[in-house]
Design a protein around this motif. Sequence first.
Motif, PDB file in Angstrom:
ATOM      1  N   LEU A  12     -19.294 -57.977 -41.696  1.00  0.00           N
ATOM      2  CA  LEU A  12     -19.599 -58.518 -40.366  1.00  0.00           C
ATOM      3  C   LEU A  12     -18.346 -58.945 -39.621  1.00  0.00           C
ATOM      4  O   LEU A  12     -17.400 -59.470 -40.202  1.00  0.00           O
ATOM      5  N   GLU A  13     -18.366 -58.701 -38.321  1.00  0.00           N
ATOM      6  CA  GLU A  13     -17.342 -59.272 -37.444  1.00  0.00           C
ATOM      7  C   GLU A  13     -18.079 -60.252 -36.539  1.00  0.00           C
ATOM      8  O   GLU A  13     -18.894 -59.843 -35.726  1.00  0.00           O
ATOM      9  N   VAL A  14     -17.808 -61.541 -36.747  1.00  0.00           N
ATOM     10  CA  VAL A  14     -18.514 -62.558 -35.965  1.00  0.00           C
ATOM     11  C   VAL A  14     -17.609 -63.065 -34.857  1.00  0.00           C
ATOM     12  O   VAL A  14     -16.439 -63.375 -35.087  1.00  0.00           O
ATOM     13  N   THR A 214     -21.790 -47.382 -39.828  1.00  0.00           N
ATOM     14  CA  THR A 214     -22.089 -47.452 -38.404  1.00  0.00           C
ATOM     15  C   THR A 214     -22.007 -48.927 -38.014  1.00  0.00           C
ATOM     16  O   THR A 214     -22.048 -49.810 -38.875  1.00  0.00           O
ATOM     17  N   GLU A 215     -21.884 -49.175 -36.730  1.00  0.00           N
ATOM     18  CA  GLU A 215     -21.682 -50.546 -36.273  1.00  0.00           C
ATOM     19  C   GLU A 215     -22.648 -50.887 -35.151  1.00  0.00           C
ATOM     20  O   GLU A 215     -22.821 -50.100 -34.219  1.00  0.00           O
ATOM     21  N   MET A 216     -23.308 -52.031 -35.263  1.00  0.00           N
ATOM     22  CA  MET A 216     -24.179 -52.508 -34.177  1.00  0.00           C
ATOM     23  C   MET A 216     -23.556 -53.759 -33.586  1.00  0.00           C
ATOM     24  O   MET A 216     -23.300 -54.723 -34.299  1.00  0.00           O
ATOM     25  N   ASP A 265     -19.067 -42.569 -30.078  1.00  0.00           N
ATOM     26  CA  ASP A 265     -18.329 -42.414 -31.331  1.00  0.00           C
ATOM     27  C   ASP A 265     -17.520 -43.671 -31.541  1.00  0.00           C
ATOM     28  O   ASP A 265     -17.031 -44.263 -30.582  1.00  0.00           O
ATOM     29  N   LYS A 266     -17.399 -44.055 -32.780  1.00  0.00           N
ATOM     30  CA  LYS A 266     -16.621 -45.251 -33.097  1.00  0.00           C
ATOM     31  C   LYS A 266     -15.141 -44.969 -32.858  1.00  0.00           C
ATOM     32  O   LYS A 266     -14.603 -43.966 -33.320  1.00  0.00           O
ATOM     33  N   GLU A 267     -14.493 -45.874 -32.120  1.00  0.00           N
ATOM     34  CA  GLU A 267     -13.069 -45.688 -31.893  1.00  0.00           C
ATOM     35  C   GLU A 267     -12.276 -46.277 -33.054  1.00  0.00           C
ATOM     36  O   GLU A 267     -12.742 -47.175 -33.750  1.00  0.00           O
TER      37      GLU A 267
HETATM   38 MG    MG Z   1     -15.932 -53.525 -35.410  1.00  0.00          MG
END
Ligand code: MG
Length: 479
Positions: A12-14, A214-216, A265-267
């Motif tokens: 997680l990135e909070v 994947t990232e949400m 797309d994820k950078e």
């Molecule tokens: Mg991120």
Amino acid sequence: MPREDYEAVMGLEVHAELSTKTKIFCSCKTTFGAEPNTQVCPICMAMPGTLPVLNEKVVEYAVKAGLATDCEIARDSKNDRKNYFYPDLPKSYQISQYDKPLCEHGKIEIETSNGKKVIGITRIHIEEDAGKLNHDEFSGGSLVDLNRAGVPLIEIVSEPDLRTTEEVEAYLKKLKSILEYIEVSDCKMQEGSFRADVNVSVRKKGDSNFGTRTEMKNMNSFRSITRAIEYEIDRQIDVIENGGKVDQETLRWDEVSGKTFSMRDKEDAKDYRYFPDPDLVAIKLSEEYIENIKNSLPELPESRKQRYLEEYKLSEKDANIITSSKYLSDLFEKAIEICNNPKAVNNWIISDISRILNEKEMEPNEIPFKFNELGKLVILIDKGTISSSIGKKILEELFENPKDPEQIIKEKGWIQISDETQIKEVVKKILEANPQSIADYKAGKDRALGFLVGQAMKETKGKANPKMLNQMFLEELKK
Ligand code: MG
Ligand code: ADP
Ligand code: ZN
């Protein structure tokens, strides 16, 4: 391969908005909910020729967060520009930190049904928030509000150590409570001051390599985070089972359909062309500075919990619930100071207050009444002024329209009836109306007494003193 043979991996990135009075690079206010574009100046609106100046409080708060999560604090750190265009980012870059974050290599201990587990903290860095786009349904266009542009954030990046949604929730709650305790963020999720980017991948159990993630982004409710992760794990397993490959991409969680959708797309880091911000000086921290902050840290949840177990003999479970939120924990301690009845305060918080918070989908920090009101409520019950069932009604009222419980009692006429003649009258009336219960009781059915007391309570709208009722019924029944 059966689904049980897969394992999920989450990191997680909070983002937590810091509760400094002013923004990170200018002296604009950070108050939430102000009229659009009333808390702005040439610096946070990115006028050419303006220069940022770092708010020292931001560094202090980030270092506090780092120390509270066992991080190493960098003596030498800096700000970097992260370049990307977005309509609510007028500079076309965000000032953040790249290769020299303020804090690194920390950890947080969480508790789950399988016991304790340590989750690694990769880094904590400081950065500025972006503005906000308001999509105007009437004009069909979007309006930019820059009040939030330049509000200070810390980003807390975890290691990919999380394996279940239970662990994710425990981690988020622990992190949130730590930030609340050290008072660097109000962590109001509904106001977006505590939000998480959730990274999810799956792999075969036993594999040492991670799968593609994947990232949400920007999720701000525990419930949607859990739902989104569960959906995403399922989706990724399906992709793999059907012979496909998971794409590394940024997804959007849609609460209504309960699905994720591809956004872009994820950078990678290289896409942002990070470079040191030439407008800002390096951040050099002395040993003394760090030591002073360390000494100023307040008591953290873990230590409060231990104290509750020993001092107040709370159960492990209750102590966990109460210390999970600084607001609940403060409410608990301060209410006890007033009424001197830890057991009662514990009960109110664990049962009725928790239930109402749940029903109203409220966070503890949104509780509208104060510790003295809860303390007084307990005293009124202890003194016998009101019954505990009236107490419950008062609590409901405190959530709706908080004021002194004594005032509520007066206005509602909820004083407990402890007058002997009055109680006797009620008992007589109830006995006359229920001859069958008298017969039942005499035939050995003790439950009949409870029924009679219940009827008397109903008759008096919960105002009769239950102890006296019990006693008087017993006396009458034994005649
Ligand atoms: Mg991120
Ligand atoms: P970015 O900003 O590009 O998303 P970061 O390194 O800041 O990259 O954050 C990556 C986050 O994703 C971290 O929380 C990390 O734990 C998590 N993560 C990295 N790889 C995986 C993976 N394969 N599966 C799940 N989470 C991952
Ligand atoms: Zn400003």
